[in-house]
Design a protein around this motif. Sequence first.
Motif, mmCIF file in Angstrom:
data_model
loop_
_atom_site.group_PDB
_atom_site.id
_atom_site.type_symbol
_atom_site.label_atom_id
_atom_site.label_comp_id
_atom_site.label_asym_id
_atom_site.label_seq_id
_atom_site.Cartn_x
_atom_site.Cartn_y
_atom_site.Cartn_z
ATOM 1 N N VAL A 157 63.225 28.356 64.086
ATOM 2 C CA VAL A 157 61.829 27.958 64.228
ATOM 3 C C VAL A 157 60.998 28.708 63.201
ATOM 4 N N LEU A 158 60.124 28.012 62.521
ATOM 5 C CA LEU A 158 59.197 28.661 61.589
ATOM 6 C C LEU A 158 57.823 28.666 62.229
ATOM 7 N N ASP A 159 57.325 29.862 62.576
ATOM 8 C CA ASP A 159 55.983 29.959 63.159
ATOM 9 C C ASP A 159 54.976 30.366 62.093
ATOM 10 N N GLY A 160 53.723 30.545 62.492
ATOM 11 C CA GLY A 160 52.677 30.856 61.528
ATOM 12 C C GLY A 160 52.919 32.155 60.783
ATOM 13 N N LYS A 161 53.358 33.170 61.505
ATOM 14 C CA LYS A 161 53.644 34.450 60.849
ATOM 15 C C LYS A 161 54.813 34.305 59.880
#
Length: 216
Positions: free
Chosen positions: A100-104
């Motif tokens: 998963v690629l989150d905002g951070k």
Amino acid sequence: MTGLSLQDLRIALIAAAQTVIDSQDMLTKADQAIGDGDHGLGMARGFKAFRDVLEINSYPDVPAMLKAAGQAIMMTSGGASGVIFGTLFMGAAKPVTGTVLDGKGLAAALVSGLEAVRARGKANVGDKTMVDALAPAAGAALVASERTSVFAEVAYSAAAAAEAGLEATKAMVATTGKAKGLGERAIGFIDPGALTLSLFLRSFACAAAGSGSVAP
């Protein structure tokens, strides 16, 4: 939505790559003004390879996907721009983990990609290169990722900052690359690499918003 799954990331990256491909003529015209006019063709070729590897293959995690996409550009675009954009994505793969690629994670990827591009091309902000769009994009993403967990808001912040950086290149004298020899004659024209990055990031943000986030 706090992050993109591997499938949503793949879809967003493919959409952004397609935007670059579809913008070949625009990129060519921008490069004809201050370069040799081959930027559009090189970017279209590179991002077609980028798109194709993501459409055909599956990847176990985010870094593997970004690295493969970067390698595809580097191997097919030709010229300095292909190397730089390939370096961007390969550098972006280094700090991220998991599926998963989150905002951070997006912010960290942009910062790492910026560092890799600077190490490869030796360009700094103000040199009239894609760094003038990438550096503000990375900075804006960092700030936004501390403010919100909504992925699309971070992506939109990066895209808006890149577009402001692109606009700023009009007033710059090129100090590197093929436009260097133009001196002050390059003033009034945008940098083609910065344009490519801005188009990519805006399309990526829009695709991310479409996967479940709300655009600011």
